[in-house]
Design a protein around this motif. Sequence first.
Motif, PDB file in Angstrom:
ATOM      1  N   THR A 120     -22.268   8.701  82.428  1.00 18.13           N
ATOM      2  CA  THR A 120     -23.517   9.079  83.082  1.00 18.13           C
ATOM      3  C   THR A 120     -24.165  10.306  82.448  1.00 18.13           C
ATOM      4  O   THR A 120     -25.245  10.700  82.852  1.00 18.13           O
ATOM      5  N   ALA A 121     -23.507  10.903  81.466  1.00 21.25           N
ATOM      6  CA  ALA A 121     -24.082  12.051  80.767  1.00 21.25           C
ATOM      7  C   ALA A 121     -23.619  12.033  79.315  1.00 21.25           C
ATOM      8  O   ALA A 121     -22.507  11.586  79.020  1.00 21.25           O
ATOM      9  N   PHE A 122     -24.497  12.524  78.453  1.00 19.28           N
ATOM     10  CA  PHE A 122     -24.228  12.503  77.024  1.00 19.28           C
ATOM     11  C   PHE A 122     -24.592  13.847  76.415  1.00 19.28           C
ATOM     12  O   PHE A 122     -25.724  14.314  76.567  1.00 19.28           O
ATOM     13  N   ALA A 123     -23.640  14.471  75.739  1.00 22.09           N
ATOM     14  CA  ALA A 123     -23.909  15.701  75.008  1.00 22.09           C
ATOM     15  C   ALA A 123     -24.796  15.356  73.826  1.00 22.09           C
ATOM     16  O   ALA A 123     -24.611  14.324  73.187  1.00 22.09           O
ATOM     17  N   VAL A 124     -25.766  16.235  73.548  1.00 19.80           N
ATOM     18  CA  VAL A 124     -26.667  15.966  72.428  1.00 19.80           C
ATOM     19  C   VAL A 124     -27.021  17.283  71.725  1.00 19.80           C
ATOM     20  O   VAL A 124     -27.408  18.251  72.355  1.00 19.80           O
ATOM     21  N   LEU A 125     -26.817  17.277  70.414  1.00 17.62           N
ATOM     22  CA  LEU A 125     -27.156  18.440  69.589  1.00 17.62           C
ATOM     23  C   LEU A 125     -28.513  18.264  68.920  1.00 17.62           C
ATOM     24  O   LEU A 125     -29.225  19.231  68.672  1.00 17.62           O
ATOM     25  N   GLU A 126     -28.847  17.007  68.610  1.00 20.55           N
ATOM     26  CA  GLU A 126     -30.149  16.674  68.042  1.00 20.55           C
ATOM     27  C   GLU A 126     -30.362  15.169  68.197  1.00 20.55           C
ATOM     28  O   GLU A 126     -29.417  14.409  68.373  1.00 20.55           O
ATOM     29  N   ILE A 127     -31.614  14.777  68.122  1.00 26.23           N
ATOM     30  CA  ILE A 127     -31.913  13.353  68.219  1.00 26.23           C
ATOM     31  C   ILE A 127     -32.236  12.833  66.822  1.00 26.23           C
ATOM     32  O   ILE A 127     -33.318  13.064  66.296  1.00 26.23           O
TER      33      ILE A 127
END
Length: 144
Positions: A120-127
């Motif tokens: 239900t959640a995703f770590a993201v550093l950049e797209i």
Amino acid sequence: MSDTSGFSNAERDAMKQRAAELKAMKGVKGAARRAKEYEDCLSAIEGLEGADRQIAERLHVIVSEEAPGLHPKTWYGFPSYARDDKVIVFYQPASKFKSRYGSIGFNDDAALDDGEFWSTAFAVLEITEAVERKLRALVRKAAG
């Protein structure tokens, strides 16, 4: 730093921000409400810096294109997207809680159920292009 309540200063600030969001919307209905929520979402995104801002801006475009039935708003100060006033997807900036990464989260009303166990959640550093493809699919699925 936290006190004996168990909540950090950042968490208490987020709760105060949510209370202010609810107070600001009291008595505002219909198109005026949607317009104010939209502006609040854009302001929340504009208030971010660096990677947080880039991710939030891209998420805004992705949600607008993949799930136009979701409307922008803020939720605990986060740029968020809702259906029937229930937040489906949101961006929690790294700067909000001084964490290493921001996260894109999906709430209970997101149609992501996959058996007995799902993210239900995703770590993201950049797209990146690959991240965007995955995110577009998740947003489409979440919106139902």
